[in-house]
Design a protein around this motif. Sequence first.
Motif, PDB file in Angstrom:
ATOM      1  N   PRO A  83       0.842  -1.200   0.000  1.00 40.28           N
ATOM      2  CA  PRO A  83       0.000   0.000   0.000  1.00 40.28           C
ATOM      3  C   PRO A  83       0.876   1.248   0.000  1.00 40.28           C
ATOM      4  CG  PRO A  83      -0.092  -1.106   2.136  1.00 40.28           C
ATOM      5  CD  PRO A  83       0.712  -1.979   1.205  1.00 40.28           C
ATOM      6  N   VAL A  84       0.346   2.295  -0.566  1.00 42.07           N
ATOM      7  CA  VAL A  84       1.073   3.562  -0.614  1.00 42.07           C
ATOM      8  C   VAL A  84       1.111   4.138   0.792  1.00 42.07           C
ATOM      9  CG1 VAL A  84       1.074   5.863  -1.611  1.00 42.07           C
ATOM     10  CG2 VAL A  84       0.323   3.927  -2.976  1.00 42.07           C
ATOM     11  N   SER A  85       2.250   4.619   1.182  1.00 37.10           N
ATOM     12  CA  SER A  85       2.403   5.139   2.536  1.00 37.10           C
ATOM     13  C   SER A  85       1.615   6.432   2.710  1.00 37.10           C
ATOM     14  CB  SER A  85       3.883   5.398   2.840  1.00 37.10           C
ATOM     15  OG  SER A  85       4.318   6.538   2.149  1.00 37.10           O
ATOM     16  N   PRO A  86       1.145   6.710   3.939  1.00 35.72           N
ATOM     17  CA  PRO A  86       0.409   7.949   4.193  1.00 35.72           C
ATOM     18  C   PRO A  86       1.238   9.187   3.863  1.00 35.72           C
ATOM     19  CG  PRO A  86       0.157   6.441   6.039  1.00 35.72           C
ATOM     20  CD  PRO A  86       1.172   5.838   5.100  1.00 35.72           C
ATOM     21  N   SER A  87       2.555   9.125   4.066  1.00 32.41           N
ATOM     22  CA  SER A  87       3.378  10.298   3.756  1.00 32.41           C
ATOM     23  C   SER A  87       3.416  10.553   2.261  1.00 32.41           C
ATOM     24  CB  SER A  87       4.797  10.125   4.306  1.00 32.41           C
ATOM     25  OG  SER A  87       5.430   9.029   3.676  1.00 32.41           O
ATOM     26  N   PHE A  88       3.387   9.482   1.444  1.00 30.59           N
ATOM     27  CA  PHE A  88       3.342   9.681  -0.005  1.00 30.59           C
ATOM     28  C   PHE A  88       2.008  10.307  -0.406  1.00 30.59           C
ATOM     29  CE2 PHE A  88       4.386   9.167  -4.330  1.00 30.59           C
ATOM     30  CZ  PHE A  88       3.202   8.832  -4.975  1.00 30.59           C
ATOM     31  N   MET A  89       0.898   9.814   0.180  1.00 28.76           N
ATOM     32  CA  MET A  89      -0.424  10.370  -0.127  1.00 28.76           C
ATOM     33  C   MET A  89      -0.479  11.831   0.276  1.00 28.76           C
ATOM     34  SD  MET A  89      -2.266   8.231  -1.681  1.00 28.76           S
ATOM     35  CE  MET A  89      -3.937   8.801  -1.462  1.00 28.76           C
ATOM     36  N   ALA A  90       0.084  12.148   1.441  1.00 29.54           N
ATOM     37  CA  ALA A  90       0.076  13.539   1.896  1.00 29.54           C
ATOM     38  C   ALA A  90       0.866  14.404   0.942  1.00 29.54           C
ATOM     39  CB  ALA A  90       0.647  13.633   3.307  1.00 29.54           C
ATOM     40  N   SER A  91       1.990  13.889   0.443  1.00 30.37           N
ATOM     41  CA  SER A  91       2.787  14.707  -0.470  1.00 30.37           C
ATOM     42  C   SER A  91       2.038  14.927  -1.775  1.00 30.37           C
ATOM     43  CB  SER A  91       4.153  14.072  -0.722  1.00 30.37           C
ATOM     44  OG  SER A  91       4.000  12.883  -1.480  1.00 30.37           O
ATOM     45  N   GLY A  92       1.267  13.937  -2.244  1.00 31.49           N
ATOM     46  CA  GLY A  92       0.463  14.131  -3.434  1.00 31.49           C
ATOM     47  C   GLY A  92      -0.602  15.187  -3.203  1.00 31.49           C
ATOM     48  N   MET A  93      -1.207  15.181  -2.030  1.00 28.33           N
ATOM     49  CA  MET A  93      -2.213  16.180  -1.671  1.00 28.33           C
ATOM     50  C   MET A  93      -1.567  17.550  -1.562  1.00 28.33           C
ATOM     51  SD  MET A  93      -5.257  16.806  -1.063  1.00 28.33           S
ATOM     52  CE  MET A  93      -6.547  17.359  -0.003  1.00 28.33           C
ATOM     53  N   ASP A  94      -0.382  17.599  -0.961  1.00 26.58           N
ATOM     54  CA  ASP A  94       0.321  18.874  -0.834  1.00 26.58           C
ATOM     55  C   ASP A  94       0.655  19.450  -2.206  1.00 26.58           C
ATOM     56  OD1 ASP A  94       0.189  18.755   1.897  1.00 26.58           O
ATOM     57  OD2 ASP A  94       2.238  18.016   2.159  1.00 26.58           O
ATOM     58  N   GLU A  95       1.100  18.591  -3.118  1.00 24.90           N
ATOM     59  CA  GLU A  95       1.420  19.042  -4.472  1.00 24.90           C
ATOM     60  C   GLU A  95       0.163  19.579  -5.159  1.00 24.90           C
ATOM     61  OE1 GLU A  95       2.482  16.885  -8.596  1.00 24.90           O
ATOM     62  OE2 GLU A  95       3.783  16.351  -6.903  1.00 24.90           O
ATOM     63  N   CYS A  96      -0.916  18.871  -4.997  1.00 22.60           N
ATOM     64  CA  CYS A  96      -2.198  19.284  -5.569  1.00 22.60           C
ATOM     65  C   CYS A  96      -2.610  20.644  -4.985  1.00 22.60           C
ATOM     66  CB  CYS A  96      -3.243  18.224  -5.228  1.00 22.60           C
ATOM     67  SG  CYS A  96      -4.553  18.044  -6.405  1.00 22.60           S
ATOM     68  N   TRP A  97      -2.481  20.774  -3.690  1.00 26.86           N
ATOM     69  CA  TRP A  97      -2.843  22.020  -3.000  1.00 26.86           C
ATOM     70  C   TRP A  97      -1.980  23.178  -3.479  1.00 26.86           C
ATOM     71  CZ3 TRP A  97      -6.737  24.055  -0.760  1.00 26.86           C
ATOM     72  CH2 TRP A  97      -6.606  25.152   0.080  1.00 26.86           C
ATOM     73  N   GLU A  98      -0.691  22.959  -3.654  1.00 29.36           N
ATOM     74  CA  GLU A  98       0.206  24.023  -4.127  1.00 29.36           C
ATOM     75  C   GLU A  98      -0.155  24.467  -5.541  1.00 29.36           C
ATOM     76  OE1 GLU A  98       2.419  25.798  -2.366  1.00 29.36           O
ATOM     77  OE2 GLU A  98       1.685  24.613  -0.673  1.00 29.36           O
ATOM     78  N   GLY A 118      -8.098  13.870   2.159  1.00 33.41           N
ATOM     79  CA  GLY A 118      -6.912  14.684   2.392  1.00 33.41           C
ATOM     80  C   GLY A 118      -7.178  15.834   3.347  1.00 33.41           C
ATOM     81  N   ALA A 119      -6.100  16.403   3.809  1.00 33.01           N
ATOM     82  CA  ALA A 119      -6.172  17.492   4.783  1.00 33.01           C
ATOM     83  C   ALA A 119      -6.881  18.722   4.234  1.00 33.01           C
ATOM     84  CB  ALA A 119      -4.753  17.864   5.231  1.00 33.01           C
ATOM     85  N   PHE A 120      -6.855  18.909   2.916  1.00 34.87           N
ATOM     86  CA  PHE A 120      -7.431  20.110   2.327  1.00 34.87           C
ATOM     87  C   PHE A 120      -8.729  19.828   1.566  1.00 34.87           C
ATOM     88  CE2 PHE A 120      -2.765  20.718   2.320  1.00 34.87           C
ATOM     89  CZ  PHE A 120      -2.704  21.743   3.250  1.00 34.87           C
ATOM     90  N   ALA A 121      -9.340  18.673   1.784  1.00 34.83           N
ATOM     91  CA  ALA A 121     -10.528  18.289   1.005  1.00 34.83           C
ATOM     92  C   ALA A 121     -11.666  19.288   1.181  1.00 34.83           C
ATOM     93  CB  ALA A 121     -10.977  16.888   1.390  1.00 34.83           C
ATOM     94  N   GLU A 122     -11.927  19.714   2.400  1.00 33.53           N
ATOM     95  CA  GLU A 122     -13.011  20.677   2.639  1.00 33.53           C
ATOM     96  C   GLU A 122     -12.716  22.021   1.974  1.00 33.53           C
ATOM     97  OE1 GLU A 122     -16.636  22.046   3.748  1.00 33.53           O
ATOM     98  OE2 GLU A 122     -15.908  20.003   3.988  1.00 33.53           O
ATOM     99  N   GLU A 123     -11.467  22.477   2.069  1.00 35.19           N
ATOM    100  CA  GLU A 123     -11.091  23.736   1.412  1.00 35.19           C
ATOM    101  C   GLU A 123     -11.257  23.630  -0.099  1.00 35.19           C
ATOM    102  OE1 GLU A 123      -9.187  22.283   3.731  1.00 35.19           O
ATOM    103  OE2 GLU A 123      -8.765  23.757   5.272  1.00 35.19           O
ATOM    104  N   MET A 124     -10.943  22.462  -0.635  1.00 40.35           N
ATOM    105  CA  MET A 124     -11.076  22.262  -2.084  1.00 40.35           C
ATOM    106  C   MET A 124     -12.532  22.310  -2.513  1.00 40.35           C
ATOM    107  SD  MET A 124      -8.158  19.631  -3.151  1.00 40.35           S
ATOM    108  CE  MET A 124      -6.522  19.801  -2.488  1.00 40.35           C
TER     109      MET A 124
END
Length: 188
Positions: A18-33, A58-64
């Motif tokens: 499975p993809v690590s949570p840190s990798f998923m977070a980095s994908g979300m961070d990239e998307c957010w940026e 993701g951490a920013f889903a509501e903001e999105m």
Amino acid sequence: MKPAGSVDSRSTDQPQLPVSPSFMASGMDECWERLKAARRPSKLVRMSEACERDHPDGAFAEEMRNIAAGAGKVLEIQHAIGLSGDFFEDAVGDATYRSNLDRASRGDKDAAYLMAMAYRVGMFGVEVNLRRMEQWLQISAGLGSGLASWELAEYYNYGGRVADAARFEKRALDLGYKPAFRLPTRGY
């Protein structure tokens, strides 16, 4: 020689980890940026929906979701008043102007009003431009600003566009705007 119990990374018969949570977070961070750098409402809607789809928890889903909703409103107004997407790509102004532009393109009625005032008086690094002022007032009014609706009514009244003035004055009052007392010298 491999140590006992180690897995050959080239083996294809092993199950995918499975993809690590840190990798998923980095994908979300990239998307957010990428989303933070966008200004066109159409692009903001597409990008925020794609980011939310790819990272629903993701951490920013509501903001999105909020960005998609606000930019969607701006996009509707943009189409209704006949503006191109380039309108939101203005390469003028100072940091305050760009901050207000970012917020306004995401559906902030107060930031859109500040954009109009910048063009009305020539502040935040832009020159006076009454056409741009009117366009930003229309966006702010469309987003629900009673003050912007009132300013449009005044602008149209002074320009002799009494039907438009009456429409925006009614809208301002419907939105709860309370104008200052004045003598009844309206043209309509």
